[in-house]
Design a protein around this motif. Structure first.
Motif, PDB file in Angstrom:
ATOM      1  N   TYR A  41       0.476 -35.497   6.498  1.00  0.00           N
ATOM      2  CA  TYR A  41      -0.565 -34.901   6.097  1.00  0.00           C
ATOM      3  C   TYR A  41      -1.727 -35.605   5.915  1.00  0.00           C
ATOM      4  O   TYR A  41      -3.106 -35.150   6.117  1.00  0.00           O
ATOM      5  N   ARG A  42      -1.943 -36.936   5.644  1.00  0.00           N
ATOM      6  CA  ARG A  42      -2.750 -37.669   5.705  1.00  0.00           C
ATOM      7  C   ARG A  42      -3.598 -37.916   6.824  1.00  0.00           C
ATOM      8  O   ARG A  42      -4.659 -38.013   7.003  1.00  0.00           O
ATOM      9  N   ALA A  48      -5.544 -34.990   7.399  1.00  0.00           N
ATOM     10  CA  ALA A  48      -6.483 -34.637   6.389  1.00  0.00           C
ATOM     11  C   ALA A  48      -7.689 -35.586   6.849  1.00  0.00           C
ATOM     12  O   ALA A  48      -8.830 -35.237   6.918  1.00  0.00           O
ATOM     13  N   GLU A  49      -7.405 -36.878   7.387  1.00  0.00           N
ATOM     14  CA  GLU A  49      -8.638 -37.930   7.913  1.00  0.00           C
ATOM     15  C   GLU A  49      -9.018 -37.233   9.189  1.00  0.00           C
ATOM     16  O   GLU A  49     -10.285 -37.542   9.437  1.00  0.00           O
ATOM     17  N   PRO A  68      -8.961 -29.007   6.246  1.00  0.00           N
ATOM     18  CA  PRO A  68      -8.771 -28.920   4.923  1.00  0.00           C
ATOM     19  C   PRO A  68      -7.547 -28.648   4.304  1.00  0.00           C
ATOM     20  O   PRO A  68      -7.195 -28.871   3.095  1.00  0.00           O
ATOM     21  N   GLN A  86      -5.876 -31.808   3.783  1.00  0.00           N
ATOM     22  CA  GLN A  86      -6.637 -32.626   2.559  1.00  0.00           C
ATOM     23  C   GLN A  86      -6.260 -32.289   1.168  1.00  0.00           C
ATOM     24  O   GLN A  86      -5.891 -32.964   0.228  1.00  0.00           O
ATOM     25  N   VAL A 127      -2.493 -33.183   0.555  1.00  0.00           N
ATOM     26  CA  VAL A 127      -2.557 -35.036   0.467  1.00  0.00           C
ATOM     27  C   VAL A 127      -2.914 -34.989  -1.120  1.00  0.00           C
ATOM     28  O   VAL A 127      -2.289 -35.954  -2.017  1.00  0.00           O
ATOM     29  N   TRP A 141      -9.525 -36.181  -2.724  1.00  0.00           N
ATOM     30  CA  TRP A 141      -9.092 -35.106  -1.675  1.00  0.00           C
ATOM     31  C   TRP A 141      -9.177 -33.823  -2.041  1.00  0.00           C
ATOM     32  O   TRP A 141      -9.454 -33.072  -1.173  1.00  0.00           O
ATOM     33  N   ARG A 172     -12.830 -33.168  -1.328  1.00  0.00           N
ATOM     34  CA  ARG A 172     -12.878 -32.782   0.283  1.00  0.00           C
ATOM     35  C   ARG A 172     -12.469 -31.523   0.654  1.00  0.00           C
ATOM     36  O   ARG A 172     -13.267 -30.700   1.266  1.00  0.00           O
ATOM     37  N   ALA A 173     -11.298 -31.115   0.054  1.00  0.00           N
ATOM     38  CA  ALA A 173     -10.637 -29.630   0.556  1.00  0.00           C
ATOM     39  C   ALA A 173     -11.615 -28.665  -0.177  1.00  0.00           C
ATOM     40  O   ALA A 173     -11.747 -27.709   0.428  1.00  0.00           O
ATOM     41  N   LYS A 208     -18.231 -34.806   4.686  1.00  0.00           N
ATOM     42  CA  LYS A 208     -18.060 -34.351   3.386  1.00  0.00           C
ATOM     43  C   LYS A 208     -18.497 -35.660   2.375  1.00  0.00           C
ATOM     44  O   LYS A 208     -17.923 -36.271   2.290  1.00  0.00           O
ATOM     45  N   ASN A 241     -20.349 -30.382   1.908  1.00  0.00           N
ATOM     46  CA  ASN A 241     -20.012 -30.465   3.401  1.00  0.00           C
ATOM     47  C   ASN A 241     -21.115 -30.204   4.141  1.00  0.00           C
ATOM     48  O   ASN A 241     -21.597 -28.816   4.034  1.00  0.00           O
TER      49      ASN A 241
END
Length: 264
Positions: free
Chosen positions: A68-69, A72-73, A77, A80, A83, A103, A106-107, A187, A227
């Motif tokens: 997931y990480r 996500a990186e 989304p 993210q 995570v 996180w 960010r999502a 983001k 974003n």
């Protein structure tokens, strides 16, 4: 930039468990579309992470978090959000509410409504972020979920307001961070302590060019992440966030922070 005047001057509990449980529907929605993961394909990584997650057990959870990480990186989304859920609940990784909040932000900047709702909960309780009823309300409003609307009603009267403005705290990207030459958006994530009545955030993002700087984005927002499309801009960028009083033109600004798309 508007005409402004310078201002002088949780341990995981039931809420974390509920936030994790409500993410289960996201896992099940993808369970039938599993394909082998590719390091170059965030969506494939995400599907393999879902497969590991659904297998259960601590080993599967650790493997799921790692994938997931990575997804996500790479900017996915949904990854993210997952995570954030795992950092929030402590499943597959040690609990870290500050990172969970980042996180979630960010999502949420991509319109993940449950991420916005969960972040609102963190701001309401002061878990991993400063307690800030105005940001809690802003994130609940952005979420639009029935549970978020219920929280908006419950905290409609708000809490105690701060006497003075305080500068926002920039979270991500970190100072000097390399965001990658393939990045077509960034983001921006920040946080803030409770402010006086009637304060909004003003965000500035500049591309640094040989002749000085070129504005990419400037504008007011009520939430704490954004974003922003970089279009064809490459190289170095600078950004900051100001807390601006609606009346009187007073403000408190963060320091400028810098990021770049290339190592040079």
């Amino acid at each position: 930039m508007p005409n402004l005047k310078t201002v002088v001057s949780r341990s995981p509990g039931a809420n974390a468990v509920r936030r994790f449980v409500t993410a289960a529907s996201l896992l099940l929605a993808f369970a039938q579309s599993v394909t082998p993961a590719s390091a170059e394909d965030p969506s494939a990584l995400f599907r393999e992470a879902l497969r590991q997650d659904l297998m259960g057990g601590p080993t599967g959870a650790r493997l799921a978090f790692d994938m997931y990480r990575r997804a996500a990186e790479a900017g996915l989304p949904e990854a993210q959000f997952n995570v954030a859920i795992m950092l929030d609940s402590g499943r597959g990784v040690s609990p870290d509410m500050e990172q969970a909040a980042t996180w979630y932000a960010r999502a949420a900047s991509h319109g993940i409504r449950r991420a916005a709702y969960n972040l609102g909960q963190l701001y309401e309780a002061g878990q991993g972020v400063p307690q800030n009823v105005d940001l809690a309300r802003a994130w609940f409003k952005a979420s639009g979920l029935p549970a978020a609307r219920a929280r908006l009603t419950a905290i409609r009267s708000g809490g105690a307001k701060a006497a003075t403005l305080s500068a926002p705290i920039l979270i991500a990207p970190t100072y000097g961070e390399l965001i990658g030459s393939s990045a077509n958006s960034v983001k921006l994530v920040w946080t803030a302590r409770q402010q006086p009545e009637g304060v909004r955030f003003f965000v500035e993002l500049l591309a640094l060019v040989p002749s000085g700087s070129s504005e990419i984005y400037s504008g007011f927002v009520d939430i704490s992440s954004l974003n922003v499309a970089l279009s064809s801009h490459k190289g170095a960028f600078a950004w900051r966030v100001l807390a601006v009083a609606r009346r009187g033109g007073r403000y408190a600004a963060s320091d400028w922070s810098y990021m770049r798309t290339t190592a040079n």
